[in-house]
Design a protein around this motif. Structure first.
Motif, PDB file in Angstrom:
ATOM      1  N   PRO A   1      79.939 -14.305  34.999  1.00 17.86           N
ATOM      2  CA  PRO A   1      79.764 -14.142  36.250  1.00 17.86           C
ATOM      3  C   PRO A   1      80.218 -12.711  36.854  1.00 17.86           C
ATOM      4  O   PRO A   1      81.346 -12.358  35.870  1.00 17.86           O
ATOM      5  N   PHE A   2      79.910 -11.866  37.611  1.00 22.00           N
ATOM      6  CA  PHE A   2      80.302 -10.863  38.230  1.00 22.00           C
ATOM      7  C   PHE A   2      81.629 -11.245  39.233  1.00 22.00           C
ATOM      8  O   PHE A   2      81.284 -12.022  40.152  1.00 22.00           O
ATOM      9  N   ILE A   3      82.796 -10.603  39.055  1.00 22.67           N
ATOM     10  CA  ILE A   3      83.694 -10.720  39.986  1.00 22.67           C
ATOM     11  C   ILE A   3      84.004  -9.535  40.853  1.00 22.67           C
ATOM     12  O   ILE A   3      84.001  -8.477  40.459  1.00 22.67           O
ATOM     13  N   TYR A   4      84.040 -10.003  42.160  1.00 21.52           N
ATOM     14  CA  TYR A   4      83.932  -8.947  43.396  1.00 21.52           C
ATOM     15  C   TYR A   4      85.036  -9.582  44.217  1.00 21.52           C
ATOM     16  O   TYR A   4      84.966 -10.393  45.015  1.00 21.52           O
ATOM     17  N   LYS A   5      86.165  -8.648  44.384  1.00 24.87           N
ATOM     18  CA  LYS A   5      87.229  -9.054  45.229  1.00 24.87           C
ATOM     19  C   LYS A   5      87.787 -10.484  45.104  1.00 24.87           C
ATOM     20  O   LYS A   5      87.693 -11.235  46.220  1.00 24.87           O
ATOM     21  N   ASN A   6      87.924 -11.006  43.955  1.00 22.16           N
ATOM     22  CA  ASN A   6      88.123 -12.380  43.517  1.00 22.16           C
ATOM     23  C   ASN A   6      87.246 -13.422  43.932  1.00 22.16           C
ATOM     24  O   ASN A   6      87.387 -14.473  43.729  1.00 22.16           O
ATOM     25  N   ASN A   7      85.841 -12.987  44.283  1.00 19.79           N
ATOM     26  CA  ASN A   7      84.818 -13.923  44.168  1.00 19.79           C
ATOM     27  C   ASN A   7      83.854 -13.771  43.146  1.00 19.79           C
ATOM     28  O   ASN A   7      83.596 -12.812  42.648  1.00 19.79           O
ATOM     29  N   LYS A   8      83.556 -14.961  42.604  1.00 20.89           N
ATOM     30  CA  LYS A   8      82.856 -15.177  41.484  1.00 20.89           C
ATOM     31  C   LYS A   8      81.436 -14.886  41.885  1.00 20.89           C
ATOM     32  O   LYS A   8      81.013 -15.943  42.859  1.00 20.89           O
ATOM     33  N   ILE A   9      80.600 -14.106  41.559  1.00 17.71           N
ATOM     34  CA  ILE A   9      79.155 -13.946  42.018  1.00 17.71           C
ATOM     35  C   ILE A   9      78.150 -14.420  40.747  1.00 17.71           C
ATOM     36  O   ILE A   9      78.198 -13.494  39.695  1.00 17.71           O
ATOM     37  N   ASP A  10      77.483 -15.209  40.711  1.00 18.85           N
ATOM     38  CA  ASP A  10      76.711 -15.571  39.603  1.00 18.85           C
ATOM     39  C   ASP A  10      75.271 -14.674  39.859  1.00 18.85           C
ATOM     40  O   ASP A  10      74.770 -14.628  40.885  1.00 18.85           O
ATOM     41  N   ILE A  11      75.005 -14.096  38.488  1.00 20.27           N
ATOM     42  CA  ILE A  11      73.724 -13.228  38.372  1.00 20.27           C
ATOM     43  C   ILE A  11      72.469 -14.060  37.910  1.00 20.27           C
ATOM     44  O   ILE A  11      72.929 -14.432  36.828  1.00 20.27           O
ATOM     45  N   ASP A  12      71.522 -13.785  38.324  1.00 20.53           N
ATOM     46  CA  ASP A  12      70.479 -14.320  37.391  1.00 20.53           C
ATOM     47  C   ASP A  12      69.110 -13.461  37.872  1.00 20.53           C
ATOM     48  O   ASP A  12      69.197 -12.618  38.862  1.00 20.53           O
ATOM     49  N   PHE A  13      68.363 -13.494  36.874  1.00 18.66           N
ATOM     50  CA  PHE A  13      66.832 -12.632  37.425  1.00 18.66           C
ATOM     51  C   PHE A  13      65.729 -13.089  36.784  1.00 18.66           C
ATOM     52  O   PHE A  13      65.840 -13.834  35.793  1.00 18.66           O
ATOM     53  N   ALA A  14      64.517 -12.458  37.180  1.00 20.32           N
ATOM     54  CA  ALA A  14      63.408 -12.864  36.451  1.00 20.32           C
ATOM     55  C   ALA A  14      62.598 -11.728  35.689  1.00 20.32           C
ATOM     56  O   ALA A  14      63.026 -10.496  36.191  1.00 20.32           O
ATOM     57  N   VAL A  15      61.878 -12.064  34.964  1.00 17.75           N
ATOM     58  CA  VAL A  15      61.455 -10.701  34.081  1.00 17.75           C
ATOM     59  C   VAL A  15      59.771 -10.978  33.951  1.00 17.75           C
ATOM     60  O   VAL A  15      59.089 -12.141  33.945  1.00 17.75           O
ATOM     61  N   GLY A  16      58.962  -9.779  33.950  1.00 13.76           N
ATOM     62  CA  GLY A  16      57.612  -9.966  33.446  1.00 13.76           C
ATOM     63  C   GLY A  16      57.671  -8.713  32.348  1.00 13.76           C
ATOM     64  O   GLY A  16      58.170  -7.854  32.159  1.00 13.76           O
ATOM     65  N   ILE A  17      56.548  -9.067  31.505  1.00  7.41           N
ATOM     66  CA  ILE A  17      56.160  -8.408  30.130  1.00  7.41           C
ATOM     67  C   ILE A  17      55.043  -8.031  29.678  1.00  7.41           C
ATOM     68  O   ILE A  17      54.326  -9.160  29.894  1.00  7.41           O
ATOM     69  N   LYS A  18      54.569  -7.078  29.472  1.00  2.90           N
ATOM     70  CA  LYS A  18      53.466  -6.589  28.989  1.00  2.90           C
ATOM     71  C   LYS A  18      53.624  -5.745  27.998  1.00  2.90           C
ATOM     72  O   LYS A  18      54.435  -5.012  27.725  1.00  2.90           O
ATOM     73  N   GLU A  19      52.473  -5.556  27.081  1.00  5.59           N
ATOM     74  CA  GLU A  19      52.498  -5.135  25.917  1.00  5.59           C
ATOM     75  C   GLU A  19      51.356  -3.841  25.931  1.00  5.59           C
ATOM     76  O   GLU A  19      50.403  -4.021  26.188  1.00  5.59           O
ATOM     77  N   TYR A  20      52.033  -2.938  25.189  1.00  8.92           N
ATOM     78  CA  TYR A  20      50.950  -1.691  25.258  1.00  8.92           C
ATOM     79  C   TYR A  20      50.579  -1.615  23.564  1.00  8.92           C
ATOM     80  O   TYR A  20      51.389  -1.758  22.734  1.00  8.92           O
TER      81      TYR A  20
END
Length: 228
Positions: free
Chosen positions: A184-203
């Motif tokens: 988790p990312f800590i910002y001013k003593n606040n724990k912020i959970d980070i998540d993301f989605a991905v898309g993948i294509k191939e050349y």
């Protein structure tokens, strides 16, 4: 006359005359123009003036080269995250496609989009959102930079040119996402959970043209976010 200078160092035994002029750019020394000629006092004031003119042109050339390099860096870099920007991405993709087309190699284009980034801005402020983007950018560069070009596409979206096929890229991104979820990312003593989605294509398996490849990976990302 080198014989009259106690700290003169030479690998030759013959007597030489020498002129050494530092190359200064913005009060920093970049090198030395060093000229030697056989025979004592064989270089004179005229030689010194000529060499000073040459050094002046050398300094100007170095300064211009540095300015060009800095302008080029600024034109191709996102100022907040320090990542490559969309302009660089397009140019690099075009060059990459030419090379890979000639040698029959593959690469993957990965689009990453943060989940609930708006919620982070709303809850902690836009400065917190900026810090999150910088933090995630640094993590991507450290984890993926050895075989990838990480670029900021815009907002909280990133495009990664990865020198891997789609299957390998998927495994790498899954591992990276697990790592981010567990850190988790800590910002001013606040724990912020980070998540993301991905898309993948191939050349070139999925697409052989730059803008269509970007469009297709954008659609793949949208599909991935709908599954969340």
């Amino acid at each position: 006359d080198s014989r009259k200078v106690s700290d003169f160092i030479t690998i030759r035994n013959n007597v030489v005359s020498e002129i050494a002029i530092p190359i200064i750019v913005h009060n920093e020394s970049w090198g030395v123009l060093n000229v030697e000629k056989e025979g004592a006092n064989s270089l004179d004031e005229q030689d010194l003036k000529l060499l000073e003119i040459i050094v002046h042109h050398l300094s100007s050339a170095i300064e211009n080269a540095n300015l060009y390099r800095e302008l080029n860096r600024m034109a191709n870099t996102d100022p907040m995250t320090g990542l490559y920007n969309y302009r660089y991405l397009k140019d690099h993709l075009n060059e990459l496609m030419k090379g890979h087309f000639n040698y029959g190699k593959q690469f993957s284009l990965v689009m990453l989009d943060m989940n609930n980034f708006k919620g982070i801005n709303d809850s902690y402020g836009h400065l917190a959102g900026d810090e999150v983007l910088k933090w995630l950018s640094k993590r991507m560069t450290d984890a993926l930079g050895a075989f990838s070009k990480v670029t900021r596409y815009g907002g909280d979206e990133f495009l990664i040119i990865m020198d891997k096929n789609k299957s390998e890229a998927r495994k790498i991104m899954d591992k990276f996402r697990d790592n981010i979820r567990n850190t988790p990312f800590i910002y001013k003593n606040n724990k912020i959970d980070i998540d993301f989605a991905v898309g993948i294509k191939e050349y070139p398996t999925d697409e052989k043209e730059v803008f269509k490849l970007i469009d297709n990976v954008d659609k793949a990302l949208y599909t991935a976010k709908k599954r969340k």
